[in-house]
Design an enzyme around this catalytic site. Structure first.
Site, PDB file in Angstrom:
ATOM      1  N   GLU A 298      -6.497  10.714 -14.422  1.00  0.00           N
ATOM      2  CA  GLU A 298      -6.785  10.936 -12.999  1.00  0.00           C
ATOM      3  C   GLU A 298      -5.867  12.024 -12.417  1.00  0.00           C
ATOM      4  O   GLU A 298      -6.311  12.901 -11.685  1.00  0.00           O
ATOM      5  CB  GLU A 298      -6.610   9.611 -12.246  1.00  0.00           C
ATOM      6  CG  GLU A 298      -6.850   9.724 -10.776  1.00  0.00           C
ATOM      7  CD  GLU A 298      -7.885   8.759 -10.255  1.00  0.00           C
ATOM      8  OE1 GLU A 298      -8.373   7.902 -11.017  1.00  0.00           O
ATOM      9  OE2 GLU A 298      -8.216   8.877  -9.065  1.00  0.00           O
TER      10      GLU A 298
ATOM     11  N   SER B  57     -13.412   4.565  -9.275  1.00  0.00           N
ATOM     12  CA  SER B  57     -13.124   5.551 -10.330  1.00  0.00           C
ATOM     13  C   SER B  57     -12.160   4.981 -11.367  1.00  0.00           C
ATOM     14  O   SER B  57     -12.325   5.239 -12.572  1.00  0.00           O
ATOM     15  CB  SER B  57     -12.598   6.860  -9.742  1.00  0.00           C
ATOM     16  OG  SER B  57     -11.538   6.621  -8.868  1.00  0.00           O
TER      17      SER B  57
ATOM     18  N   ASP C  87      -4.194   1.186  -9.460  1.00  0.00           N
ATOM     19  CA  ASP C  87      -5.608   0.858  -9.638  1.00  0.00           C
ATOM     20  C   ASP C  87      -5.964   0.644 -11.113  1.00  0.00           C
ATOM     21  O   ASP C  87      -6.685  -0.291 -11.460  1.00  0.00           O
ATOM     22  CB  ASP C  87      -6.479   1.960  -9.026  1.00  0.00           C
ATOM     23  CG  ASP C  87      -6.221   2.108  -7.531  1.00  0.00           C
ATOM     24  OD1 ASP C  87      -5.578   1.215  -6.957  1.00  0.00           O
ATOM     25  OD2 ASP C  87      -6.658   3.113  -6.955  1.00  0.00           O
TER      26      ASP C  87
ATOM     27  N   GLU D 159       0.830  -1.220   0.000  1.00  0.00           N
ATOM     28  CA  GLU D 159       0.000   0.000   0.000  1.00  0.00           C
ATOM     29  C   GLU D 159       0.856   1.258   0.000  1.00  0.00           C
ATOM     30  O   GLU D 159       1.819   1.373   0.783  1.00  0.00           O
ATOM     31  CB  GLU D 159      -0.911  -0.033   1.230  1.00  0.00           C
ATOM     32  CG  GLU D 159      -2.358   0.252   0.924  1.00  0.00           C
ATOM     33  CD  GLU D 159      -3.004  -0.744  -0.040  1.00  0.00           C
ATOM     34  OE1 GLU D 159      -3.132  -0.415  -1.244  1.00  0.00           O
ATOM     35  OE2 GLU D 159      -3.358  -1.843   0.394  1.00  0.00           O
ATOM     36  N   HIS D 160       0.501   2.178  -0.886  1.00  0.00           N
ATOM     37  CA  HIS D 160       1.208   3.465  -1.082  1.00  0.00           C
ATOM     38  C   HIS D 160       2.625   3.253  -1.614  1.00  0.00           C
ATOM     39  O   HIS D 160       3.434   4.178  -1.597  1.00  0.00           O
ATOM     40  CB  HIS D 160       1.219   4.318   0.201  1.00  0.00           C
ATOM     41  CG  HIS D 160      -0.122   4.920   0.501  1.00  0.00           C
ATOM     42  ND1 HIS D 160      -0.421   6.246   0.304  1.00  0.00           N
ATOM     43  CD2 HIS D 160      -1.261   4.353   0.980  1.00  0.00           C
ATOM     44  CE1 HIS D 160      -1.692   6.471   0.647  1.00  0.00           C
ATOM     45  NE2 HIS D 160      -2.213   5.332   1.058  1.00  0.00           N
TER      46      HIS D 160
ATOM     47  N   LEU E  13     -12.104   0.630  -3.250  1.00  0.00           N
ATOM     48  CA  LEU E  13     -12.091  -0.511  -4.175  1.00  0.00           C
ATOM     49  C   LEU E  13     -11.939  -0.050  -5.630  1.00  0.00           C
ATOM     50  O   LEU E  13     -12.237  -0.784  -6.560  1.00  0.00           O
ATOM     51  CB  LEU E  13     -13.377  -1.346  -4.001  1.00  0.00           C
ATOM     52  CG  LEU E  13     -13.576  -1.916  -2.597  1.00  0.00           C
ATOM     53  CD1 LEU E  13     -14.919  -2.636  -2.497  1.00  0.00           C
ATOM     54  CD2 LEU E  13     -12.449  -2.869  -2.203  1.00  0.00           C
TER      55      LEU E  13
ATOM     56  N   TYR F  35      -3.803  11.843   1.514  1.00  0.00           N
ATOM     57  CA  TYR F  35      -3.088  11.051   0.495  1.00  0.00           C
ATOM     58  C   TYR F  35      -1.951  11.897  -0.091  1.00  0.00           C
ATOM     59  O   TYR F  35      -0.806  11.453  -0.174  1.00  0.00           O
ATOM     60  CB  TYR F  35      -4.062  10.618  -0.611  1.00  0.00           C
ATOM     61  CG  TYR F  35      -3.446   9.687  -1.634  1.00  0.00           C
ATOM     62  CD1 TYR F  35      -3.587   8.312  -1.528  1.00  0.00           C
ATOM     63  CD2 TYR F  35      -2.693  10.186  -2.707  1.00  0.00           C
ATOM     64  CE1 TYR F  35      -3.021   7.456  -2.464  1.00  0.00           C
ATOM     65  CE2 TYR F  35      -2.118   9.351  -3.640  1.00  0.00           C
ATOM     66  CZ  TYR F  35      -2.287   7.986  -3.515  1.00  0.00           C
ATOM     67  OH  TYR F  35      -1.707   7.143  -4.444  1.00  0.00           O
TER      68      TYR F  35
HETATM   69  C1  GAF Z   1      -5.223   4.649  -3.995  1.00  0.00           C
HETATM   70  C2  GAF Z   1      -4.385   5.120  -5.185  1.00  0.00           C
HETATM   71  F1  GAF Z   1      -5.196   5.423  -6.242  1.00  0.00           F
HETATM   72  C3  GAF Z   1      -3.357   4.099  -5.619  1.00  0.00           C
HETATM   73  O1  GAF Z   1      -2.529   4.642  -6.615  1.00  0.00           O
HETATM   74  C4  GAF Z   1      -2.515   3.622  -4.421  1.00  0.00           C
HETATM   75  O2  GAF Z   1      -1.567   4.577  -4.058  1.00  0.00           O
HETATM   76  C5  GAF Z   1      -3.414   3.251  -3.234  1.00  0.00           C
HETATM   77  O3  GAF Z   1      -4.341   4.280  -2.924  1.00  0.00           O
HETATM   78  C6  GAF Z   1      -2.623   2.948  -1.993  1.00  0.00           C
HETATM   79  O4  GAF Z   1      -1.841   1.822  -2.176  1.00  0.00           O
HETATM   80  O5  GAF Z   1      -6.004   3.561  -4.363  1.00  0.00           O
END
Ligand code: GAF
Length: 383
Positions: free
Chosen positions: A160, A128, A172, A36-37, A125, A224
């Site tokens: 995006e 978008s 995503d 994640e991230h 999830l 974020y």
């Molecule tokens: C969101 C972002 F759109 C992804 O790019 C990613 O950074 C995620 O958060 C975290 O892992 O979904």
């Protein structure tokens, strides 16, 4: 896939435009198994596609411009120019795709579209990215545009980032476009190399239970962006192109070079999370699915304590699932609400759900929603 979404898109198209669509294109939401991230740090991710989809019913238009309606919105939106930011709200994701295609030099055919979706909104999830991916796939095919699959996620990400203005990474859109049924998508977010990792939960007697915390998303965009800034600033101070270039062996020395405790913790999350993705992939390559549980749980602790992107509802869901016997559990997605994944024995879904529901009731949280997910296919033409 639930074909009622496809029927809804077809019906919405007929109602709006009085004719049948030329085709139907579907793109899924995703969950991220781990990583994640890490995407905007040039690192590693391991998402898989959900059975929930956005379906775009589409046809060429006889007049210039693009028109889109959605079963989730009242208004039908038409645009003829595509300067970034020109269309706001849900239709901005559609206009963003048209803009990104044109900006890349493609002659995008005028089109009419109708969207329907069963991807839960605002739950982490990727609803978008699923809209972007369904619309992109539809327009590429309608226009006969030569855009290889491997190049589509970056184009959708530009929509995006630049058009909508959300500073997200490439995970995503990659998941929605490149996932394959029965596999998790191991993506190197620097080289964009992918490996389809076998993830046959049923054969191992396992399930992934998804718990939607139904917690209201708060401060998602600002927080974020702040995480991303902090990571980029740390990479600059450390003199590396991205935090991907800091290995676990380098970590102690890197942390010593950073004065700010918050930044140190952000870096520690990214460096350890990248390693957890690699370790998870190593286990899955040899079918050792149960053993990824502790890595999932460690990932959650890192998101909670170092990256600080969890909220009480997701922490409680993770704790309750683990107490009920889950092999591992973690939040998935950008954070500040959203969903938890729990790796459980397939026959334990009822027990785990009941445990999470009881824990939520005790704290007077809004009730969670749960379901078991298996990896589905990426974006595709349905008819
Ligand atoms: C969101 C972002 F759109 C992804 O790019 C990613 O950074 C995620 O958060 C975290 O892992 O979904």
């Amino acid at each position: 896939m639930d074909m009622t979404v496809a029927s809804s898109a077809t019906e919405a198209f007929r109602n709006a435009y009085g004719t049948d669509p030329a085709g139907l294109w579907a793109a899924p939401g995703r969950v991220n198994l781990i990583g994640e991230h890490t995407d905007y740090n040039d690192g590693f991710v391991l998402p898989f596609a959900l059975p929930q989809h956005v379906v775009a019913a589409a046809a060429p238009a006889g007049t210039p411009g693009w028109t889109v309606c959605s079963t989730l919105a009242e208004e039908t939106v038409t645009f003829t120019t595509t300067e970034p930011g020109g269309v706001e709200g849900w239709a901005g994701y559609v206009a963003g795709i048209v803009w990104a295609l044109r900006d890349a030099g493609f002659d995008v055919p005028p089109a009419r579209l109708a969207l329907a979706s069963d991807v839960p909104l605002g739950s982490g999830l990727s609803s978008s990215a699923a809209v972007e991916s369904a619309v992109l796939t539809a327009l590429v095919e309608l226009g006969g545009l030569e855009l290889p699959l491997a190049e589509r996620p970056a184009l959708a990400q530009r929509a995006e980032n630049v058009y909508v203005g959300a500073p997200t990474g490439i995970m995503d859109q990659s998941a929605s476009i490149r996932c394959v049924e029965g596999r998790a998508l191991f993506l190197d977010c620097r080289s964009l190399a992918v490996e389809q990792i076998p993830f046959d939960l049923a054969a191992a007697g396992l399930a992934i239970l998804i718990v939607n915390s139904n917690a209201p998303h708060q401060h998602v965009d600002g927080e974020y962006g702040a995480r991303r800034k902090s990571c980029e600033e740390a990479a600059r101070i450390l003199g590396v192109p991205a935090l991907r270039d800091v290995t676990p062996d380098d970590l102690a020395a890197a942390l010593e070079k950073l004065d700010d405790d918050v930044m140190r913790r952000r870096v520690r999350h990214i460096v350890t999370e990248n390693q957890r993705v690699l370790d998870t992939v190593t286990l899955l390559r040899t079918g050792r699915i149960r053993e990824i549980g502790p890595l999932m749980t460690a990932s959650h602790a890192s998101m909670r304590d170092d990256f600080e992107i969890t909220v009480d509802q997701v922490d409680v869901a993770v704790e309750a699932a683990l107490a009920a016997g889950a092999y591992g559990a973690r939040m998935t997605g950008g954070g500040f609400g959203g969903c938890v994944l729990a790796l459980i024995d397939a026959d334990q879904a009822g027990k785990t759900t009941a445990a999470v529901e009881a824990a939520y009731e005790k704290r007077s949280f809004t009730a969670p929603t749960t379901w078991s997910a298996t990896p589905g296919p990426g974006a595709t033409r349905l008819s």
